[in-house]
Enzyme design. Structure first.
Site, PDB file in Angstrom:
ATOM      1  N   CYS A 114      10.309   3.159  15.009  1.00 25.51           N
ATOM      2  CA  CYS A 114       9.131   4.089  15.815  1.00 25.51           C
ATOM      3  C   CYS A 114       9.984   5.562  14.745  1.00 25.51           C
ATOM      4  CB  CYS A 114       9.931   4.126  17.229  1.00 25.51           C
ATOM      5  SG  CYS A 114       9.038   5.421  18.133  1.00 25.51           S
ATOM      6  N   HIS A 119       8.086  -0.815  19.608  1.00 26.50           N
ATOM      7  CA  HIS A 119      10.224  -0.705  19.969  1.00 26.50           C
ATOM      8  C   HIS A 119      10.208  -2.412  20.027  1.00 26.50           C
ATOM      9  CE1 HIS A 119      11.616   3.764  20.291  1.00 26.50           C
ATOM     10  NE2 HIS A 119      10.314   3.740  20.415  1.00 26.50           N
ATOM     11  N   GLU A 142      12.888  -3.883  20.367  1.00 23.72           N
ATOM     12  CA  GLU A 142      13.738  -4.272  21.444  1.00 23.72           C
ATOM     13  C   GLU A 142      13.531  -4.402  22.363  1.00 23.72           C
ATOM     14  OE1 GLU A 142      14.011   0.507  20.899  1.00 23.72           O
ATOM     15  OE2 GLU A 142      13.453  -1.668  19.602  1.00 23.72           O
TER      16      GLU A 142
END
EC number: 4.3.2.10
Length: 234
Positions: free
Chosen positions: A80, A193, A195
């Protein structure tokens, strides 16, 4: 082999750490420039705004440390805002009467605000928050086992410019690069993202860990050859 997550004091890094540990990586979270400089691989997470993050990194010596690690062959993944910081400069929180905040300079171009309307004048919500598809046509080790059109989680208001480094794109008001790679080098960035992107994100992080391990093994072999070139040929 350990992956260093750069802590520039702008937010919670636990989800990134958890994702990489889940991918089988040994992880070190640090703000120390000397640890970053010596890293086997570097992850620059996405928290905060371009100008604030760049200023913090410069103040702590992290900008030069990341550049040194990458110059030494360490694989890199920007997430990001971390991807934005790979570029030369960004307009987010830039002073009205001063120069644009400078990034790492791995890729040419300026990161700018996402348009709020498309070419036909249709309005879009900005920030762009939620799941969106990631499109790519050429195979890439970062997307190994991930199909074109897979959905990842986004949350951002600024977008990177198209460049020779673009390896995947997403559409929201405009078509923008959602993944980049410095040509010929294991230096990557993703706008989304991983994650927070369920199984597809976990696979991408595992792919980066595999890339990092392969680079470390190659480096170790090169060191062995340099130390004993005769024995290495036998």
């Amino acid at each position: 082999m350990s992956i260093v997550i750069v802590d520039y004091h702008k937010g919670n890094l636990l989800s990134v750490e958890r994702g990489l540990v889940g991918a089988g990586a040994d992880v070190v979270v640090t703000d120390k420039a000397d640890v970053i400089r010596a890293a086997d691989a570097v992850v620059l997470p996405g928290v905060g705004a371009f100008a604030d993050a760049a200023a913090s990194m410069e103040e702590m010596g992290q900008m030069e440390a990341v550049r040194a690690a990458v110059a030494g062959g360490a694989p890199f993944l920007g997430i990001c805002l971390g991807m934005h910081l790979m570029f030369e400069a960004g307009t987010e929180h830039a002073p009205a009467d001063g120069p644009l905040p400078r990034g790492l300079g791995f890729i040419e171009g300026v990161v700018d605000a996402m348009p709020r309307t498309d070419a036909a004048g249709l309005a879009y919500k900005v920030p762009h928050v939620g799941w969106n598809s990631v499109e790519f046509s050429e195979p890439n080790s970062l997307f190994d086992g991930i199909a074109p059109g897979e959905f990842f989680y986004f949350t951002h208001s600024f977008v990177a410019p198209p460049s020779v480094a673009t390896i995947a794109e997403t559409v929201h008001s405009v078509t923008f690069p959602c993944a980049v790679q410095v040509p010929g080098r294991p230096v990557f960035g993703v706008q989304f993202h991983p994650e927070k992107s369920s199984d597809a994100g976990a696979r991408l992080l595992a792919n980066f860990a595999t890339i990092a391990r392969a680079a470390r093994a190659g480096s170790a072999h090169a060191d062995k050859v340099a130390e004993n070139p005769v024995a290495s040929k036998e």
